[in-house]
Write a protein that holds these residues in place. Structure first.
Motif: not given
Length: 261
Positions: A76, A79, A81, A108, A110, A112, A133, A135, A171, A173
């Motif tokens: 997490g 960012t 990514s 997982t 995260e 953007n 995931s 965002g 996911n 968000d």
């Protein structure tokens, strides 16, 4: 002779371990964010130095977790990514070299939409990430601008579609009770998310946290009654679409619940 039988209980099995890895850099600091994150240009990311520091930190903690199997890793930020797939690959290899991962370990990352590039998500999958995931927060450009996001609605759609092609589970968000948001706009966001067939949706109530830009300059938010109406509509719409609410902000189709949202 009467045999002596020791009344010894079996040793408890080690509790599975979850690992959180934090990447504290973003293209831009969002006005509502109170996480440890700092704006930086992509070319200035200290990938290798930060990976070295992460490994040193992990090695210092190893005596506390010997014998425990890792069943989930959440990357997490910030960012994550922003970092290259090669950096994520190195990080996961370093973790595997030091900890035992479950065969079905959930990993997982995260992502953007503002840092999305074609085939980048597939490269994260090849690096060992099993779940993305994304965002999105909202699909509506005026609300994205109010939230200080670096992507627009079109980029959000493209990122989710690419995630669905690259990953078996991912996911999406969203946030609700945004500055100036109406119930109809919230319904449009949820309908758009459901139309993309995301197997998991996390929907968070926007809250004003201390030491953020929004705390210093508070925007006009929907009142409490409107926010409750929004939550009722979220629960109804996701339920009608076959997603079950299993945590406060988490909704999933069968087989897509996660250890980390």
């Amino acid at each position: 002779m009467i045999p002596i039988v020791a009344d010894v209980e079996p040793a408890p099995r080690p509790v599975p371990l979850s690992l959180y890895v934090h990447w504290p850099w973003c293209v831009k600091k969002c006005p509502y964010c109170d996480f440890n994150s700092h704006a930086v240009a992509p070319g200035e990311l200290p990938e290798q130095r930060y990976l070295d520091a992460l490994v040193a930190d992990l090695e210092a903690a190893l005596p506390l977790v010997w014998g425990r199997t890792v069943h989930s890793i959440f990357i997490g930020g910030g960012t994550p990514s922003l970092f290259s797939p090669q950096a994520i690959d190195r990080m996961l290899s370093d973790i595997r070299a030091r900890l035992r991962l479950a065969a079905d370990c959930e990993i997982t990352l995260e992502a953007n939409p503002g840092t999305f590039e074609r085939d980048r998500f597939r490269a994260f999958r090849s690096a060992g990430v099993t779940r993305l995931s994304v965002g999105v927060q909202t699909f509506q450009d005026h609300h994205l601008r109010a939230l200080g996001r670096v992507h627009d609605g079109a980029q959000a759609l493209a990122a989710v579609e690419e995630a669905s092609r690259a990953f078996d589970t991912f996911n999406l968000d969203l946030m609700y009770a945004l500055p100036g948001q109406t119930l109809a706009e919230l319904e449009a966001d949820v309908a758009q998310a459901l139309s993309l067939q995301s197997p998991h949706i996390s929907i968070y109530h926007l809250t004003i946290e201390p030491n953020t830009y929004f705390a210093k300059f508070p925007p006009a938010l929907p009142d409490e009654d409107c926010a409750y109406d929004m939550l009722d509509r979220i629960t109804a719409m996701t339920g009608d679409a076959g997603l079950q609410r299993y945590e406060v902000s988490a909704y999933a189709r069968g087989g897509h619940r996660c250890w980390h949202n």
